[in-house]
Write an enzyme that holds these catalytic residues in place. Sequence first.
Site, PDB file in Angstrom:
ATOM      1  N   SER A 190       0.839  -1.199   0.000  1.00  0.00           N
ATOM      2  CA  SER A 190       0.000   0.000   0.000  1.00  0.00           C
ATOM      3  C   SER A 190       0.876   1.252   0.000  1.00  0.00           C
ATOM      4  O   SER A 190       0.392   2.351  -0.268  1.00  0.00           O
ATOM      5  CB  SER A 190      -0.942   0.012   1.215  1.00  0.00           C
ATOM      6  OG  SER A 190      -0.216  -0.190   2.416  1.00  0.00           O
ATOM      7  N   LYS A 210       4.824 -11.426   3.073  1.00  0.00           N
ATOM      8  CA  LYS A 210       3.386 -11.640   2.829  1.00  0.00           C
ATOM      9  C   LYS A 210       3.163 -11.685   1.330  1.00  0.00           C
ATOM     10  O   LYS A 210       3.790 -10.912   0.589  1.00  0.00           O
ATOM     11  CB  LYS A 210       2.550 -10.516   3.471  1.00  0.00           C
ATOM     12  CG  LYS A 210       1.047 -10.632   3.167  1.00  0.00           C
ATOM     13  CD  LYS A 210       0.210  -9.749   4.080  1.00  0.00           C
ATOM     14  CE  LYS A 210       0.118  -8.304   3.661  1.00  0.00           C
ATOM     15  NZ  LYS A 210      -0.457  -8.054   2.327  1.00  0.00           N
ATOM     16  N   GLU A 229      -9.030  -9.693   3.907  1.00  0.00           N
ATOM     17  CA  GLU A 229      -9.386  -8.303   3.599  1.00  0.00           C
ATOM     18  C   GLU A 229     -10.779  -8.229   2.979  1.00  0.00           C
ATOM     19  O   GLU A 229     -11.076  -8.929   1.998  1.00  0.00           O
ATOM     20  CB  GLU A 229      -8.336  -7.703   2.640  1.00  0.00           C
ATOM     21  CG  GLU A 229      -8.651  -6.249   2.271  1.00  0.00           C
ATOM     22  CD  GLU A 229      -7.476  -5.475   1.722  1.00  0.00           C
ATOM     23  OE1 GLU A 229      -6.330  -5.980   1.729  1.00  0.00           O
ATOM     24  OE2 GLU A 229      -7.713  -4.321   1.282  1.00  0.00           O
TER      25      GLU A 229
END
Length: 261
Positions: free
Chosen positions: A43, A110, A179
């Site tokens: 992000s 991740k 998510e």
Amino acid sequence: MNVLDFAKMKKKQIPISMVTSYDSWSAAIVESSDVDCILVGDSLAMTMHGFGSTIPATIEMMSMHVAAVRRGAPNAFVVGDLPFLSYRKGLATAMDAVQSLMQAGANAVKLEGVKGSEEIISHIVDSGVPVMGHLGLIPQSVNGLGGYKVQGKTQSKEDILLEESLTLQKLGCFAVVLECVPSAVGKRISQELTMPTIGIGAGCDCDGQVLVLQDLLGLNSDFKPKFVRKYMEGISLIKEALDSYDADVKAKRFPSAEEEF
Ligand code: KIV
């Protein structure tokens, strides 16, 4: 915090808190707080570099930010995101990306999704590198998903998400980010797994929560999804400080006699 604490915390039903950090100064603040661990998420392509999605994140960007976070937070458990396609071009390329993040200072990596990445996930885990999965709304696939939409809304989609979570667990992942899924889906998957789930927009029954630091500090004016809670009005506080500084400069109140040589 180390990788084994994730399972221990789930077992003891202690919720895990995670926030993103991308730089040295914010990592030092996070490390000094009670928050359990840090995610250097891709992000950062949006929050730090101003892109419209996470797709432009590169392994060079990710490694540079992981290294900065490690310098600011020498003792934190840091998870580094493998960026777009870095683990989809074969084993050697994926392992180069993993090596880059780990040598920059990450404790774990991740990656998003599972289908087609099974062998690579296994190999990363077998190489002694902890892997966190990421399912549900996987932002690197925003084009394939047709936008940033809640996932797992039908029974069959929910079942697939559960199946994928179990696969990640079987492959040796130590945790999974869920998510933007309905809270009932977050709850069901959390109950079925022995590894912890870290939710973002996945309800309060996940084993932990993750938020983007800028979102929780109110530093992201354009972005207010339903799942974000702002813990301060960062933009107005910072703007107030800057306006005060400007006013002091203009009125010649800064610097004062004590601030001069
Ligand atoms: O990149 C990121 O910040 C993330 C979180 C939103 C989970 O993957």
